[in-house]
Write a protein that holds these residues in place. Sequence first.
Motif, PDB file in Angstrom:
ATOM      1  N   GLY A 104       0.826  -1.204   0.000  1.00  0.00           N
ATOM      2  CA  GLY A 104       0.000   0.000   0.000  1.00  0.00           C
ATOM      3  C   GLY A 104       0.860   1.253   0.000  1.00  0.00           C
ATOM      4  O   GLY A 104       2.078   1.215  -0.241  1.00  0.00           O
ATOM      5  N   VAL A 107       4.172   1.366   1.964  1.00  0.00           N
ATOM      6  CA  VAL A 107       5.299   0.690   1.301  1.00  0.00           C
ATOM      7  C   VAL A 107       5.815   1.532   0.132  1.00  0.00           C
ATOM      8  O   VAL A 107       7.032   1.741  -0.009  1.00  0.00           O
ATOM      9  CB  VAL A 107       4.877  -0.717   0.805  1.00  0.00           C
ATOM     10  CG1 VAL A 107       5.990  -1.350  -0.011  1.00  0.00           C
ATOM     11  CG2 VAL A 107       4.493  -1.610   1.982  1.00  0.00           C
ATOM     12  N   ALA A 137      -1.096   6.931  -4.446  1.00  0.00           N
ATOM     13  CA  ALA A 137       0.268   6.969  -3.898  1.00  0.00           C
ATOM     14  C   ALA A 137       1.356   6.408  -4.821  1.00  0.00           C
ATOM     15  O   ALA A 137       2.498   6.860  -4.771  1.00  0.00           O
ATOM     16  CB  ALA A 137       0.297   6.234  -2.552  1.00  0.00           C
ATOM     17  N   LYS A 151       3.730  14.590   9.573  1.00  0.00           N
ATOM     18  CA  LYS A 151       3.597  13.595   8.505  1.00  0.00           C
ATOM     19  C   LYS A 151       4.303  14.037   7.224  1.00  0.00           C
ATOM     20  O   LYS A 151       4.286  15.215   6.885  1.00  0.00           O
ATOM     21  CB  LYS A 151       2.094  13.415   8.249  1.00  0.00           C
ATOM     22  CG  LYS A 151       1.740  12.254   7.375  1.00  0.00           C
ATOM     23  CD  LYS A 151       0.230  12.110   7.291  1.00  0.00           C
ATOM     24  CE  LYS A 151      -0.176  11.340   6.062  1.00  0.00           C
ATOM     25  NZ  LYS A 151       0.063   9.927   6.118  1.00  0.00           N
ATOM     26  N   ASN A 152       4.883  13.081   6.526  1.00  0.00           N
ATOM     27  CA  ASN A 152       5.502  13.304   5.209  1.00  0.00           C
ATOM     28  C   ASN A 152       6.464  14.483   5.209  1.00  0.00           C
ATOM     29  O   ASN A 152       6.545  15.230   4.227  1.00  0.00           O
ATOM     30  CB  ASN A 152       4.420  13.575   4.143  1.00  0.00           C
ATOM     31  CG  ASN A 152       3.552  12.357   3.888  1.00  0.00           C
ATOM     32  OD1 ASN A 152       3.955  11.230   4.147  1.00  0.00           O
ATOM     33  ND2 ASN A 152       2.357  12.581   3.381  1.00  0.00           N
ATOM     34  N   THR A 172      -8.270  -9.152  -1.734  1.00  0.00           N
ATOM     35  CA  THR A 172      -8.038  -9.530  -0.321  1.00  0.00           C
ATOM     36  C   THR A 172      -8.061  -8.314   0.609  1.00  0.00           C
ATOM     37  O   THR A 172      -7.826  -8.445   1.811  1.00  0.00           O
ATOM     38  CB  THR A 172      -6.665 -10.238  -0.167  1.00  0.00           C
ATOM     39  OG1 THR A 172      -5.650  -9.407  -0.743  1.00  0.00           O
ATOM     40  CG2 THR A 172      -6.656 -11.599  -0.828  1.00  0.00           C
ATOM     41  N   LEU A 173      -8.358  -7.139   0.051  1.00  0.00           N
ATOM     42  CA  LEU A 173      -8.371  -5.921   0.889  1.00  0.00           C
ATOM     43  C   LEU A 173      -9.487  -5.967   1.926  1.00  0.00           C
ATOM     44  O   LEU A 173     -10.635  -6.249   1.576  1.00  0.00           O
ATOM     45  CB  LEU A 173      -8.634  -4.690   0.016  1.00  0.00           C
ATOM     46  CG  LEU A 173      -7.482  -3.901  -0.563  1.00  0.00           C
ATOM     47  CD1 LEU A 173      -8.019  -2.634  -1.206  1.00  0.00           C
ATOM     48  CD2 LEU A 173      -6.443  -3.574   0.481  1.00  0.00           C
ATOM     49  N   GLU A 177     -10.153  -0.784   4.128  1.00  0.00           N
ATOM     50  CA  GLU A 177      -9.121  -0.310   3.179  1.00  0.00           C
ATOM     51  C   GLU A 177      -9.732  -0.010   1.810  1.00  0.00           C
ATOM     52  O   GLU A 177      -9.295   0.909   1.118  1.00  0.00           O
ATOM     53  CB  GLU A 177      -7.976  -1.326   3.059  1.00  0.00           C
ATOM     54  CG  GLU A 177      -7.216  -1.585   4.350  1.00  0.00           C
ATOM     55  CD  GLU A 177      -6.716  -0.304   5.028  1.00  0.00           C
ATOM     56  OE1 GLU A 177      -6.511   0.710   4.343  1.00  0.00           O
ATOM     57  OE2 GLU A 177      -6.555  -0.333   6.263  1.00  0.00           O
ATOM     58  N   GLU A 184     -10.256   8.699  -1.976  1.00  0.00           N
ATOM     59  CA  GLU A 184      -9.411   9.401  -2.965  1.00  0.00           C
ATOM     60  C   GLU A 184     -10.092   9.425  -4.337  1.00  0.00           C
ATOM     61  O   GLU A 184      -9.928  10.378  -5.106  1.00  0.00           O
ATOM     62  CB  GLU A 184      -8.025   8.750  -3.070  1.00  0.00           C
ATOM     63  CG  GLU A 184      -7.160   8.858  -1.805  1.00  0.00           C
ATOM     64  CD  GLU A 184      -6.527  10.243  -1.568  1.00  0.00           C
ATOM     65  OE1 GLU A 184      -6.783  11.177  -2.357  1.00  0.00           O
ATOM     66  OE2 GLU A 184      -5.785  10.377  -0.565  1.00  0.00           O
ATOM     67  N   HIS A 257      -5.686   7.701   6.436  1.00  0.00           N
ATOM     68  CA  HIS A 257      -5.594   8.796   5.466  1.00  0.00           C
ATOM     69  C   HIS A 257      -6.892   8.986   4.670  1.00  0.00           C
ATOM     70  O   HIS A 257      -7.438  10.098   4.600  1.00  0.00           O
ATOM     71  CB  HIS A 257      -4.413   8.518   4.530  1.00  0.00           C
ATOM     72  CG  HIS A 257      -4.177   9.588   3.525  1.00  0.00           C
ATOM     73  ND1 HIS A 257      -3.598  10.795   3.838  1.00  0.00           N
ATOM     74  CD2 HIS A 257      -4.465   9.652   2.200  1.00  0.00           C
ATOM     75  CE1 HIS A 257      -3.526  11.541   2.763  1.00  0.00           C
ATOM     76  NE2 HIS A 257      -4.046  10.878   1.752  1.00  0.00           N
TER      77      HIS A 257
HETATM   78  P1  NAD Z   1      -1.191   1.045   3.993  1.00  0.00           P
HETATM   79  O1  NAD Z   1      -0.060   0.943   3.075  1.00  0.00           O
HETATM   80  O2  NAD Z   1      -0.905   1.165   5.445  1.00  0.00           O
HETATM   81  O3  NAD Z   1      -2.141  -0.207   3.756  1.00  0.00           O
HETATM   82  C1  NAD Z   1      -3.288  -0.358   4.556  1.00  0.00           C
HETATM   83  C2  NAD Z   1      -3.385  -1.772   5.153  1.00  0.00           C
HETATM   84  O4  NAD Z   1      -3.772  -2.683   4.122  1.00  0.00           O
HETATM   85  C3  NAD Z   1      -2.090  -2.313   5.739  1.00  0.00           C
HETATM   86  O5  NAD Z   1      -2.389  -3.007   6.920  1.00  0.00           O
HETATM   87  C4  NAD Z   1      -1.598  -3.296   4.671  1.00  0.00           C
HETATM   88  O6  NAD Z   1      -0.817  -4.336   5.210  1.00  0.00           O
HETATM   89  C5  NAD Z   1      -2.916  -3.817   4.132  1.00  0.00           C
HETATM   90  N1  NAD Z   1      -2.873  -4.324   2.759  1.00  0.00           N
HETATM   91  C6  NAD Z   1      -2.230  -3.765   1.705  1.00  0.00           C
HETATM   92  N2  NAD Z   1      -2.537  -4.433   0.584  1.00  0.00           N
HETATM   93  C7  NAD Z   1      -3.360  -5.431   0.934  1.00  0.00           C
HETATM   94  C8  NAD Z   1      -4.032  -6.449   0.210  1.00  0.00           C
HETATM   95  N3  NAD Z   1      -3.956  -6.530  -1.121  1.00  0.00           N
HETATM   96  N4  NAD Z   1      -4.795  -7.340   0.889  1.00  0.00           N
HETATM   97  C9  NAD Z   1      -4.934  -7.229   2.240  1.00  0.00           C
HETATM   98  N5  NAD Z   1      -4.345  -6.287   2.977  1.00  0.00           N
HETATM   99  C10 NAD Z   1      -3.581  -5.383   2.321  1.00  0.00           C
HETATM  100  O7  NAD Z   1      -2.150   2.281   3.655  1.00  0.00           O
HETATM  101  P2  NAD Z   1      -2.653   2.928   2.286  1.00  0.00           P
HETATM  102  O8  NAD Z   1      -4.005   3.415   2.583  1.00  0.00           O
HETATM  103  O9  NAD Z   1      -2.416   2.061   1.118  1.00  0.00           O
HETATM  104  O10 NAD Z   1      -1.677   4.173   2.131  1.00  0.00           O
HETATM  105  C11 NAD Z   1      -1.688   5.226   3.052  1.00  0.00           C
HETATM  106  C12 NAD Z   1      -0.368   5.957   2.978  1.00  0.00           C
HETATM  107  O11 NAD Z   1      -0.172   6.448   1.657  1.00  0.00           O
HETATM  108  C13 NAD Z   1      -0.294   7.147   3.907  1.00  0.00           C
HETATM  109  O12 NAD Z   1       0.945   7.136   4.572  1.00  0.00           O
HETATM  110  C14 NAD Z   1      -0.380   8.334   2.971  1.00  0.00           C
HETATM  111  O13 NAD Z   1       0.279   9.460   3.456  1.00  0.00           O
HETATM  112  C15 NAD Z   1       0.294   7.791   1.733  1.00  0.00           C
HETATM  113  N6  NAD Z   1      -0.088   8.469   0.483  1.00  0.00           N
HETATM  114  C16 NAD Z   1       0.886   8.889  -0.337  1.00  0.00           C
HETATM  115  C17 NAD Z   1       0.571   9.518  -1.534  1.00  0.00           C
HETATM  116  C18 NAD Z   1       1.649   9.948  -2.473  1.00  0.00           C
HETATM  117  O14 NAD Z   1       1.369  10.585  -3.483  1.00  0.00           O
HETATM  118  N7  NAD Z   1       2.884   9.617  -2.203  1.00  0.00           N
HETATM  119  C19 NAD Z   1      -0.769   9.719  -1.882  1.00  0.00           C
HETATM  120  C20 NAD Z   1      -1.755   9.279  -1.009  1.00  0.00           C
HETATM  121  C21 NAD Z   1      -1.409   8.640   0.176  1.00  0.00           C
END
Ligand code: NAD
Length: 352
Positions: A104, A107, A137, A151-152, A172-173, A177, A184, A257
């Motif tokens: 996600g 990572v 992201a 943050k960030n 699997t999400l 999530e 977004e 987020h």
């Molecule tokens: P995350 O990466 O923490 O994932 C959320 C949860 O889902 C975690 O527990 C992960 O282990 C689980 N997971 C991931 N893929 C899975 C799958 N396929 N099946 C089951 N479980 C799964 O959170 P997120 O919401 O993906 O990302 C949030 C982060 O992204 C924040 O830190 C935010 O600031 C950042 N972000 C960055 C940008 C950018 O442009 N760089 C844009 C938006 C958000």
Amino acid sequence: MQVVTVNASKKYDVKIGTGFVGNLGEEIAPLMSGKKVMLVSDDKVFSLYGERAVSSLEKSGYIVSIFTFPNGEDSKNINNYTNLVEALFDAQLTRKDLVIALGGGVVTDLAGFAAATFQRGVGIVMVPTTLLAAVDASVGGKNGINLTKGKNQIGTFYQPLEVLCDIETLWTLPGEEYINGCSEIIKYAMIVNDGLFELIRDKEVIDQYEEIITRCITIKRDYVEADEFDVGKRMMLNFGHTIGHAVEACSGYKIPHGRAVAIGMSAITKAAVVNGYCTEDTRMQLDELLEQYELLDELPFKAEDLMECVKVDKKNSSGMLRIVIPKAIGICTIKEIYKEECFKWIVLGGAR
Ligand code: NAD
Ligand code: GLY
């Protein structure tokens, strides 16, 4: 399969389809001349998809190193960054080799920042496994990690060599999530008037993943190409984020987020009605869509507390702040305001 090409400081493809994780070895072959790969993931995603990814990479003859860390926002920290770049060093990764981020937004942000800074930049391929990372992201080159105070706060702009959105991983999400990613998507529907709003209102996102992800990435691509380094137009992608980031911080990052951004979008729209930028009908349409995706919540914190977090937001400069204000469904505007004025917007947005 759909392909969206991003033409920024690097030109790269974002592929949206199925089967990429099980075919990683063949997918990355045209992107690198070396033989070493560092696969970065969190513990949860690795337990689901790590074996499939490693097996494909090894079958194609790559030497695979693995770096994993506990899942969750808390892991986007300096310690994990240090451990990861040291792991890249120990694996003797060079600029001919590749980092693969499988997971996600946590990572993709952490691995993206490490890849951007190790040896002043090694190649990275993003394999987003959350809906939020797929639509946001993993694309556009922004990456970063958190300081305990904000943050960030540390990061770079560094585009990947490719993004592989494997829709199969989204099955699997966990429900929460999925909902975070939908937030977004609703953001994109509010900033671009191309029928996306009606599309996700009339049919669930989950029933049209390929179409919706492709449309969101296309919208993001256009903003990134217009303003890669986020000094003007790209700020539109921050609709809901000024208050959203403050909500995340006030909750000690317990509110994720996506959900925080939804609260931010609803609050700023409520204030925009009072300030004469948009109609009550627009606000109701947005809130109804947020409700449909179980994302409608009131601002859960006091305006004074939210304001403390807004003050350290990195979008501040010389006491001014740019906020994104809705004018109608699919039309927003960027407005520069004094930081103090932001307090009024937060109060009008319904803060306690
Ligand atoms: P995350 O990466 O923490 O994932 C959320 C949860 O889902 C975690 O527990 C992960 O282990 C689980 N997971 C991931 N893929 C899975 C799958 N396929 N099946 C089951 N479980 C799964 O959170 P997120 O919401 O993906 O990302 C949030 C982060 O992204 C924040 O830190 C935010 O600031 C950042 N972000 C960055 C940008 C950018 O442009 N760089 C844009 C938006 C958000
Ligand atoms: N997530 C907002 C941006 O990439 O600009």
